[in-house]
Design an enzyme around this catalytic site. Structure first.
Site, PDB file in Angstrom:
ATOM      1  N   SER A  28       0.725  -1.249  -0.027  1.00 46.42           N
ATOM      2  CA  SER A  28      -0.026  -0.039   0.038  1.00 46.42           C
ATOM      3  C   SER A  28       0.875   1.291  -0.066  1.00 46.42           C
ATOM      4  O   SER A  28       0.650   2.150  -0.669  1.00 46.42           O
ATOM      5  CB  SER A  28      -0.786   0.064   1.318  1.00 46.42           C
ATOM      6  OG  SER A  28      -1.931  -1.203   0.955  1.00 46.42           O
ATOM      7  N   ARG A  32       1.644   4.391  -3.200  1.00 48.48           N
ATOM      8  CA  ARG A  32       1.290   5.804  -2.679  1.00 48.48           C
ATOM      9  C   ARG A  32       2.383   6.455  -2.816  1.00 48.48           C
ATOM     10  O   ARG A  32       2.346   7.787  -3.249  1.00 48.48           O
ATOM     11  CB  ARG A  32       1.020   5.807  -1.208  1.00 48.48           C
ATOM     12  CG  ARG A  32      -0.744   5.336  -1.310  1.00 48.48           C
ATOM     13  CD  ARG A  32      -0.960   4.896   0.074  1.00 48.48           C
ATOM     14  NE  ARG A  32      -2.538   4.608   0.337  1.00 48.48           N
ATOM     15  CZ  ARG A  32      -3.077   3.347  -0.048  1.00 48.48           C
ATOM     16  NH1 ARG A  32      -2.469   2.502  -0.615  1.00 48.48           N
ATOM     17  NH2 ARG A  32      -4.534   3.355   0.183  1.00 48.48           N
ATOM     18  N   GLY A 100      -5.585  -3.895  -8.309  1.00 43.87           N
ATOM     19  CA  GLY A 100      -6.667  -3.002  -8.162  1.00 43.87           C
ATOM     20  C   GLY A 100      -6.155  -1.769  -7.398  1.00 43.87           C
ATOM     21  O   GLY A 100      -6.564  -0.556  -7.724  1.00 43.87           O
ATOM     22  N   ASP A 327      -7.071  -8.222   3.908  1.00 46.32           N
ATOM     23  CA  ASP A 327      -6.225  -8.975   3.179  1.00 46.32           C
ATOM     24  C   ASP A 327      -5.760 -10.244   3.610  1.00 46.32           C
ATOM     25  O   ASP A 327      -5.253 -11.462   3.238  1.00 46.32           O
ATOM     26  CB  ASP A 327      -5.088  -8.576   2.522  1.00 46.32           C
ATOM     27  CG  ASP A 327      -5.622  -7.315   1.608  1.00 46.32           C
ATOM     28  OD1 ASP A 327      -6.487  -7.249   0.935  1.00 46.32           O
ATOM     29  OD2 ASP A 327      -4.753  -6.203   1.232  1.00 46.32           O
ATOM     30  N   LYS A 354     -11.968  -9.178  -4.282  1.00 50.66           N
ATOM     31  CA  LYS A 354     -10.583  -8.981  -4.436  1.00 50.66           C
ATOM     32  C   LYS A 354      -9.965  -9.547  -5.685  1.00 50.66           C
ATOM     33  O   LYS A 354     -10.765  -9.828  -6.585  1.00 50.66           O
ATOM     34  CB  LYS A 354     -10.211  -9.656  -3.108  1.00 50.66           C
ATOM     35  CG  LYS A 354     -10.452  -8.995  -1.861  1.00 50.66           C
ATOM     36  CD  LYS A 354      -9.911  -7.522  -1.810  1.00 50.66           C
ATOM     37  CE  LYS A 354     -10.308  -6.751  -0.673  1.00 50.66           C
ATOM     38  NZ  LYS A 354     -10.162  -5.471  -0.624  1.00 50.66           N
ATOM     39  N   ARG A 358     -12.483 -14.138  -2.894  1.00 51.95           N
ATOM     40  CA  ARG A 358     -11.798 -14.876  -1.947  1.00 51.95           C
ATOM     41  C   ARG A 358     -12.383 -15.478  -0.852  1.00 51.95           C
ATOM     42  O   ARG A 358     -11.910 -16.384  -0.358  1.00 51.95           O
ATOM     43  CB  ARG A 358     -10.722 -13.727  -1.483  1.00 51.95           C
ATOM     44  CG  ARG A 358      -9.356 -13.899  -1.510  1.00 51.95           C
ATOM     45  CD  ARG A 358      -8.648 -12.666  -0.824  1.00 51.95           C
ATOM     46  NE  ARG A 358      -7.513 -12.281  -1.850  1.00 51.95           N
ATOM     47  CZ  ARG A 358      -6.670 -11.319  -1.656  1.00 51.95           C
ATOM     48  NH1 ARG A 358      -6.936 -10.564  -0.712  1.00 51.95           N
ATOM     49  NH2 ARG A 358      -5.597 -11.249  -2.553  1.00 51.95           N
TER      50      ARG A 358
END
Ligand code: S3P
Length: 444
Positions: A28, A32, A100, A327, A354, A358
């Site tokens: 993540s 970013r 994604g 997750d 996901k 999932r």
């Protein structure tokens, strides 16, 4: 073009896991850091970037949009950004592969720039919902000029010349959605507000602050937050250190809990409270996880985790905890199979969208390997018996986390567990097999 060859892998029970391991950089934060670096004028440095396929796709997209990104010989990534609103029109469609996060965040970043860009991805990403992100971006002035059939990729987005600030109450607990709106809001005058009813990972907010944006975060309702971003800031180049990804560390962590006699240290794992739902849950189950040497690192908390094998018991996992461990359910379900008693994981509707469905994939993985499991509405129930027969081949459905969860199960099951394709592991955890070997695991 021929389809890439499948990469089957098999995990077998062997001796205890021992040693130290540092999981790769947080996915993540890595996405970013690249995107915000690309939106900043000047040179930003990123240490410890996750060099997984998902993040490399984001790097390629930022290059196609005009930013300069280079990996130095010492492994540090150097980004020379183009500033807010400064992206150039890409010559070819931006291909986000399996990611994604990369795709949705880039949609937000592009939505505030006067360029037209096409977005695409692999067969898994083409099935995932984009409408949730497109709705607020259209309100901010972006337009879909092609594609987006059923709200899915491929699509072409025309960014807004004069983006509008909005107040957006997010209908789903999604950090990607929140982040897309905030990234578009960077280019809008005035204040962009995102209200989330359930707090989700806050790495965008923390990094925006780190890059010098004015952003305030206040509690909202029982478990939510209200985030206000002042638009058109002058972002300042920054240096970022990416901590180890707790969602990747989760796999060796659960392996060490269920392989008898194991005792390992996981180094420098990010312990941001919006990401530690798995640790809370495993401790409720009786897991021995010691948090050692808690420290700060680049705006995030990190700690070493000492993990020792031992008996686990089934627990109830409340729906409210889902955003902090979204997750981690496939690997938690594996831990639950090796616990005594039933684990009920509540409110898992988001798992259906996901990299695979999932919820179904996790249940099928366990069932094929002799574990008693059920789906009731949006809940997953695993009736743990302290053991799993194993012995099956798991269809990984282009989903890295299903692949790794199945292999971890194989390390403790009575019979080997095989996966049809381990290639997707490299999207988030390059070097997974070698790192597991270094702990003594038999995966080949
Ligand atoms: C992510 C948010 C989560 C998570 C994904 C990474 C992010 O997705 O599943 O792996 O970096 O913002 P949602 O925002 O769709 O819940």
């Amino acid at each position: 073009m021929n389809a890439p060859a499948l990469m089957p892998l098999t995990a077998r029970r062997d001796g205890p896991l021992r040693g130290r391991l540092r999981a790769p950089g947080d996915k993540s934060i890595s996405h970013r850091a690249l995107i915000l670096g690309a939106m900043t004028v000047g040179e930003s440095l990123v240490h410890g970037l996750l060099e997984g396929e998902d993040v490399l796709r984001t790097a390629a997209a930022m290059r196609a949009l005009g930013a300069r990104l280079e990996r130095r010989e010492d492994g540090v990534w150097c980004i020379r950004g183009v500033g807010i609103g400064g992206f150039r029109q890409p010559a070819a469609p931006l291909d986000f592969g399996n990611s994604g996060t990369g795709c949705r965040l880039a949609l937000g970043a592009v939505a505030g720039c006067p360029v037209t860009a096409s977005f695409d991805g692999d067969a898994s990403l083409r099935k995932r919902p984009m409408r949730r992100v497109l709705d607020p971006l259209e309100r901010m002035g972006a337009r879909i000029v092609a594609g987006a059939q059923d709200g899915r990729l491929p699509l072409t987005l025309q960014g807004a010349r004069d983006p509008l600030p909005v107040t957006y109450e997010s209908p789903v607990a999604s950090a990607q959605l929140k982040s897309a709106v905030l990234l578009a809001g960077l280019a809008a005058p005035g204040e962009t507000t995102v209200i989330e009813n359930e707090a989700t990972r806050d790495h965008t907010e923390r990094l925006l602050k780190h890059f010098g944006a004015k952003i305030t975060v206040k509690p909202f309702g029982e478990r939510g937050r209200r985030i206000v971003l002042k638009g058109q800031p002058e972002l300042e180049p920054a240096s970022i250190t990416v901590p180890a990804d707790p969602s990747s560390a989760a796999f060796p962590l659960v392996a060490a809990l269920i392989v008898p006699g194991s005792d390992i240290i996981l180094e420098a794992v990010m312990t941001n409270p919006l990401r530690t739902g798995l640790i809370t849950t495993l401790r409720d189950m009786g897991a021995q996880i010691d948090i050692v040497d808690k420290r700060g690192d680049g705006g995030e908390e990190v700690a070493d985790l000492r993990v020792r094998a031992g008996p686990l018991k089934g627990v109830e996992v409340p729906a409210a905890r889902a955003p902090s461990m979204i997750d981690e359910y496939p690997i938690l379900a594996v831990a639950a199979a090796f616990a005594e008693g039933t684990t009920r994981m509540q409110g898992l509707q988001e798992l259906r969208v996901k990299e695979s469905d999932r919820l179904a994939a996790t249940a099928d993985m366990l069932r094929a390997n002799g574990v008693d499991v059920a789906i009731e509405g949006d809940d997953l129930l695993v009736h743990g018996k302290g053991r799993a027969p194993g012995g099956a081949e798991v269809a990984t459905r282009m989903d890295h986390r299903i692949a790794m969860a199945a292999l971890v199960m194989g390390l403790a099951a009575e019979n080997p567990v095989r996966i049809d394709d381990g290639a997707f592991i490299a999207t988030s955890f390059p070097g997974f097999v070698d790192l597991m070997h270094s702990l003594g695991a038999d995966v080949a």
